[in-house]
Design a protein around this motif. Structure first.
Motif, PDB file in Angstrom:
ATOM      1  N   ALA A 259       0.812  -1.218   0.000  1.00  0.00           N
ATOM      2  CA  ALA A 259       0.000   0.000   0.000  1.00  0.00           C
ATOM      3  C   ALA A 259       0.843   1.264   0.000  1.00  0.00           C
ATOM      4  O   ALA A 259       0.326   2.355  -0.226  1.00  0.00           O
ATOM      5  N   ALA A 260       2.156   1.123   0.241  1.00  0.00           N
ATOM      6  CA  ALA A 260       3.037   2.288   0.123  1.00  0.00           C
ATOM      7  C   ALA A 260       3.055   2.808  -1.306  1.00  0.00           C
ATOM      8  O   ALA A 260       3.338   3.996  -1.537  1.00  0.00           O
ATOM      9  N   GLU A 261       2.761   1.929  -2.293  1.00  0.00           N
ATOM     10  CA  GLU A 261       2.762   2.353  -3.695  1.00  0.00           C
ATOM     11  C   GLU A 261       1.445   2.077  -4.409  1.00  0.00           C
ATOM     12  O   GLU A 261       1.118   2.779  -5.357  1.00  0.00           O
ATOM     13  N   LEU A 262       0.713   1.064  -3.963  1.00  0.00           N
ATOM     14  CA  LEU A 262      -0.483   0.639  -4.696  1.00  0.00           C
ATOM     15  C   LEU A 262      -1.717   0.792  -3.823  1.00  0.00           C
ATOM     16  O   LEU A 262      -1.893   0.064  -2.841  1.00  0.00           O
ATOM     17  N   THR A 263      -2.573   1.730  -4.172  1.00  0.00           N
ATOM     18  CA  THR A 263      -3.832   1.926  -3.465  1.00  0.00           C
ATOM     19  C   THR A 263      -4.921   2.245  -4.480  1.00  0.00           C
ATOM     20  O   THR A 263      -4.650   2.517  -5.653  1.00  0.00           O
ATOM     21  N   GLY A 264      -6.159   2.213  -4.003  1.00  0.00           N
ATOM     22  CA  GLY A 264      -7.282   2.598  -4.845  1.00  0.00           C
ATOM     23  C   GLY A 264      -7.370   1.771  -6.112  1.00  0.00           C
ATOM     24  O   GLY A 264      -7.354   0.543  -6.083  1.00  0.00           O
ATOM     25  N   ALA A 265      -7.421   2.459  -7.245  1.00  0.00           N
ATOM     26  CA  ALA A 265      -7.548   1.772  -8.533  1.00  0.00           C
ATOM     27  C   ALA A 265      -6.280   1.034  -8.931  1.00  0.00           C
ATOM     28  O   ALA A 265      -6.303   0.257  -9.890  1.00  0.00           O
ATOM     29  N   GLU A 266      -5.185   1.260  -8.214  1.00  0.00           N
ATOM     30  CA  GLU A 266      -3.921   0.614  -8.569  1.00  0.00           C
ATOM     31  C   GLU A 266      -3.637  -0.650  -7.754  1.00  0.00           C
ATOM     32  O   GLU A 266      -2.521  -1.162  -7.795  1.00  0.00           O
ATOM     33  N   LEU A 267      -4.614  -1.165  -7.023  1.00  0.00           N
ATOM     34  CA  LEU A 267      -4.390  -2.366  -6.216  1.00  0.00           C
ATOM     35  C   LEU A 267      -3.908  -3.528  -7.075  1.00  0.00           C
ATOM     36  O   LEU A 267      -4.241  -3.621  -8.261  1.00  0.00           O
TER      37      LEU A 267
END
Length: 442
Positions: A259-267
């Protein structure tokens, strides 16, 4: 008794209750783990006690498993109540605990509607499920040439487990060679953005990565790697699978390290969990993100007898609830930062890699060392009352319970210089001369 004791006390009592039990272990247990160094009988918080009554500060937590330490009262109460109410039921049925934990994990991940959870018993099993998910994706979504996508990319130095499929994803040759041929179609590439751009194309079904390579010595991926992986997997129609078996559930000070780089639509398209999820009770999980990915595995295409049983999911709920209510994410970040800073200030410690309470510290190997230094430090630490781990001949790994106090962390930092001196003496001491033997009679 304090969490520390002298090496002399340890040596004097080796041939006692513990020695007898270790002899019985050797007679009855398959030797796949080598010889255990201790017989542990109980624990409380971050301290464990062996069969001879000696205490140790546990800075490994069962390899990042015991997130709440040992015998946490709320965890014990919840799991005990569940065991007294309903145990195993099989997956012909479900339970409120299973449903609640699945919903909680999806919420913590920020997963969209149509996402789902598969519960297993371990990290290897969670990764086996992800491997099958990748295979199904490769068949359901052929490459540009119309043929099934046959390649799964994994990283050099990766560790994903020891079952046959998970072992195929694991890079270490010493683990793989005795069991070949392994399931095919896996290609290991360097953990660089350049290698990712070179190898990720329309033949790839999935890329599986650990956000931090724990077994490799707590090695971080390059900054921006996961974001670039997300871009490229989407561009080429491949799945992005993130193995959070060791890094998930608060270990790095976040619910998910990715989650440091991938959140929301980028999961990611799938996330695997285990270790800290059960707080000591065996459980694994695979999260599938979104309805399209979740539809890849249907009824009868995968399963498990024990996975997601009521006690395991109750343990998972208890673990997550305590982490949340007691602010242990913030606590892990604070205590981890103190440990990292303290380690960097100690002579004999080289590079330190720290994410929350997952820490790798390189050791400066003494000149003339005649034995691996990492294991010698582990032994010296154990004799001084601390449980740590060496991921190689020159790297220590710390993965203590998330409830470790700053005072307990400081006791280890204060003791470490003497531990390093003891280990140095052990690996550089000259070998004892062979005893004189009389000549044989003619």
């Amino acid at each position: 008794m304090t969490a520390q004791h002298t090496a002399a006390q340890h040596t004097a009592s080796r041939y006692s209750a513990q020695a007898a039990l270790l002899g019985e272990y050797a007679d009855s247990l398959l030797g796949v783990f080598g010889s255990p160094s201790l017989v542990l009988t109980h624990g409380k918080g971050a301290v464990v006690t062996d069969a001879d009554g000696r205490d140790y500060l546990d800075l490994l937590a069962g390899i990042a498993v015991n997130a709440l330490g040992h015998a946490h009262p709320r965890w014990v109460e919840i799991v005990s109540r569940q065991l007294a109410t309903l145990g195993h039921v099989s997956n012909f049925f479900t339970s409120p605990q299973q449903i609640a934990l699945a919903g909680k994990l999806l919420s913590l991940a920020g997963a969209p509607t149509g996402s789902h959870v598969f519960f297993a018993n371990s990290g290897a099993e969670a990764n086996e499920a992800a491997f099958k998910l990748a295979r199904r994706h490769g068949h359901e979504h052929p490459g540009p040439d119309g043929r099934p996508r046959g390649t799964v990319l994994a990283l050099e130095s990766a560790f994903h487990g020891r079952t046959m499929g998970a072992l195929a994803l694991t890079a270490k040759e010493a683990y793989r060679a005795p069991f070949e041929p392994l399931p095919g179609g896996v290609q290991h590439i360097p953990a660089t953005v350049e290698a990712l751009e070179e190898h990720l194309d329309g033949t790839v079904a999935a890329l599986i990565v650990e956000p931090v390579q724990g077994e490799a010595g707590v090695r971080e991926l390059p900054e921006g790697y996961l974001r670039r992986a997300r871009e490229l997997t989407r561009r080429h129609g491949a799945l992005l699978v993130v193995d959070e078996v060791q890094t998930g559930v608060g270990r790095t000070g976040r619910w998910f390290a990715s989650a440091a780089e991938l959140t929301g639509a980028e999961l990611p398209d799938a996330i695997t969990l285990a270790k800290g999820l059960g707080g000591g009770f065996p459980i694994g999980a695979m999260l599938t993100v979104g309805p399209e990915v979740s539809a890849l595995l249907g009824a009868g295409q995968h399963g498990t007898t024990f996975g997601g049983n009521p006690p395991a999911t109750a343990a998972g709920l208890a673990t997550v609830t305590v982490i949340e209510e007691d602010g242990l994410l913030e606590h892990a970040r604070a205590v981890g930062a103190e440990l990292g800073e303290g380690l960097r200030a100690i002579p004999g410690i080289g590079a330190v890699r720290q994410r929350g309470l997952l820490i790798g510290a390189d050791l400066e190997v003494p000149e003339g060392a005649a034995a691996p230094f990492g294991p010698a430090v582990v032994e010296a630490a154990r004799d001084a009352g601390f449980i740590v781990n060496a991921t190689g001949p020159g790297t220590l790994r710390l993965a203590p319970p998330l409830i470790l106090t700053q005072e307990q962390a400081r006791t280890f930092l204060d003791a470490l210089p003497a531990i390093l001196r003891t280990a140095t003496a052990a690996v550089t001491a000259p070998a004892a001369p062979a005893p004189d033997t009389p000549p044989k009679e003619a």
